[in-house]
Design a protein around this motif. Sequence first.
Motif, PDB file in Angstrom:
ATOM      1  N   VAL A   1     -15.240 -45.465  14.491  1.00  0.00           N
ATOM      2  CA  VAL A   1     -14.846 -46.696  14.985  1.00  0.00           C
ATOM      3  C   VAL A   1     -15.611 -47.841  14.200  1.00  0.00           C
ATOM      4  O   VAL A   1     -14.586 -48.394  14.920  1.00  0.00           O
TER       5      VAL A   1
ATOM      6  N   GLU B   1     -18.919 -52.419  19.117  1.00  0.00           N
ATOM      7  CA  GLU B   1     -18.929 -51.679  19.029  1.00  0.00           C
ATOM      8  C   GLU B   1     -19.870 -50.518  17.537  1.00  0.00           C
ATOM      9  O   GLU B   1     -20.091 -50.119  17.064  1.00  0.00           O
TER      10      GLU B   1
ATOM     11  N   THR C   1     -11.422 -44.430  21.034  1.00  0.00           N
ATOM     12  CA  THR C   1     -11.251 -45.163  19.967  1.00  0.00           C
ATOM     13  C   THR C   1     -10.129 -46.005  21.078  1.00  0.00           C
ATOM     14  O   THR C   1      -9.226 -47.145  20.433  1.00  0.00           O
TER      15      THR C   1
END
Length: 626
Positions: free
Chosen positions: A160, A237, A342
Motif C-alpha cells: 500500500v 497511507e 487500495t
Amino acid sequence: MHAATIVLMILAAGLGSQWVAWLLRLPGIVILIAVGLMLGPITGVLSLEMPPERLTELIGLGVAIILFEGGMDLKLGELKRAGRGVGRLVLLGGPITWALSALAAHYVVGLEWPVAFVLGAILVVTGPTVIQPILRFARLNDQSASLLKWEGIVNDPIGVLLAVLTFQYFTIEGDGLSQTLLGLGSAIVTAILLGGVGGWLLGKLYQRGGVPEHLKPPMLMVVVLVVFTLSNQVQHEAGLLSVTIMGMVLGNMPLAGREDLQRFKENLTIVLVSVLFLVITARLEFDQLLLLDWRVAAFILIGLFVVRPLSVGLAIIGAGMAKSDRLLLAWIAPRGIVAAATAGLFGPAMVAAGYSDARILLPLVFAMIIATVLLHGLTLGALARKLGLAAKDNNGVLIVGASPWSLEFAKALKSLDVEVLVVDGVYHRLQPARMAGIDVYYGEILSKHAEHTLETHHLGTLLCATPNDFYNALVCNALGPTFGRHRTFQLPTDEEASKESRRLDVDQRGHLAFSEHCSYQWLEERLDDGWVIQRTRISEAFSLKEATGKLGEAGSDWLLLGAVSPNGRPRLYSDEMPFEPESDWHVLYFAPENQDVSGPLDAGDGKSQREGASSEEDQANSAETS
C-alpha cells in the motif's frame, strides 16, 4: 432504502456468505464477491448513497483493524522456523513483483506507465484475510505456514505504501523523486514512533493495570484507529504500516489476557472482512466489468505463471530454503481485501488526475482476487500434501497425560490406524508409549516451546487425561478454539467434586469424556482389576443395541469410549454429546477381558488390546536386546 436496513442487509449477507463458504469448504472471499456482485452491479439492490471519499475513509478504518489483528498474530519465534526466506520475500520479492507486474500491465493490458506502476504496487499485496482461512483448510506444517503468513501480513502495508509513493511521484508537480523519498522516510519514522513506541507504551500500561480488564479490548480498538488516523495525517497511507508494527509489538509482549484481546480482534475482523468485501464489490459499476477482456485474462495468467514464480525464484536465491517450500511459494499468492481497498482508493484518484486508463484498476484487481483465491485456495491443500508439507487429514487424537490407562487407549486407537500423540511433562511416564511406537512430546503443552515446535495440524480431537481435573480444564479451555469445542474432552472430576454445584461449567472446561463417573482414579482401578479396551465392528446385522445387550449395564459392567468411522475419523463418546455409531464403524469399549461382544462378521476383532500391546512390547524389547 433506510440506512438501518442497508446495514442489516450487509451484515446478514456477509456473515451468511462466510457460513455458506464454510459449509462448501470454499474460501469465504469467493462467496462474498459473488454475493456482492449480485447485490451491487447486477441487481442494484445494494446502493450506497455516500460520497466515495467518505466511504473510502470508512473502508480504511476497517482495513486498519484487520492489519493490526494480522500483526498481533506474527510471533517473532516463528522467524526462527521461517529462516531468511521471509526477509527476502519482503525486501526483494516485493520490488521484483512490482516491476514485473508493471511491465505486464503496460505491454499486455496496454496501460499507461503511471497506471501500470500503481497496479504493480497494488499486486505486491498478499493479504492475511485470504491467507489465514486458506491455511486453516490446508493444514500446512508450521514452517511453511509461517512463510506464507509473514509474507502476507508484512507485504500488505508495504504494498500500500509503495502504491501511495508511486501515485505521488506521478501526480505531484515539481521534483517528484525528492517528494517520494521524503514521503518514504516520513512513513517509516511515523510507523516506528506511533506504531512501535505507541504500542509498547500501551502494552506497559496494560501490564501495570492502568486499564481495567473490561475496557482493554475496546480501548485497544480505539487506540489502533487513532494511531492509523494520526499516521495518515503525517504521511498519506502510512497508517497501515503503523498499525501493523503496533500489532507486532503488542503481539510479542508478555501481556496477561493477550488471548482475550486477540480473540476480540479476530471476531471483529471476521465481521469487517464480510462487510468490506460486500461494500467494495457493490461499488463496482456494470460498465467497469465490461472493460475486462482477453488482455486482462492474459495478464492474470502471466501474473500466476510468470511473475510470481520469477519473483520468488529470484528473491530466495541462496536463502537455503527447501525445494518443496520454494515450489509452494512460487504458486501461492492470493490477493484479498487490502488489494481491493487500495484499488478502490487509487482508481478514482488517478482518473481525477487525468489518467483515464485507471478506470480498469478496480475491476482488474477484483478479477485477480477471484482468480488467485479460487486457484490457490482450491489447490493449496493438494499441492502441499503432494510436496509433503501438509497433513492428509486431521483425524488424529492428542492425549494430554501419560498413564497406564491413556497408554492402553492410545494403543487401541493406533490399532485402528488413528494417529495419536501423547503429551506429558514427566519424561519417564512417556517411556511405555515410546516402546509401543506411539508419538510423544515431552514438555508442557501450553508452553511457548510447544506452540512454536509441536505440529498438531494432523490432530483433530483433544483428550485431557491427567489426574488433575483443573489442569485438564485449563488445557481444554486454552486449546478449545483450536480443536473446536465439540472435539475437546477431559476426564470427569472425582466423585467428591462431581456434584453439579461444585463442578466447573461447560464453558470453563472440556466436555466430560465417556461417562460422568469415570474419573482418572475410576479408570485406573478398573484397569488394575483386569478391564481392557476392546473393539467391535457395528454392521446392519449387528447393531450397537445388540452389543450393549451382551455387555450388561453401562457404567458398572462396561464403558463406551467412542468409535472410529470407516474413513478413519474418531469420535469420543460423552454423555453430554451422545451419538449413535453407524454401520461399519468400529466401537471401542472398556470392559472385563472375558466380555467379548464380537458380531457374526467380526471374527477376532473384539480381542483384547492389552494382549496386542503386550506382544508389541515383547517385540520391541526383543529388538532392543538384540
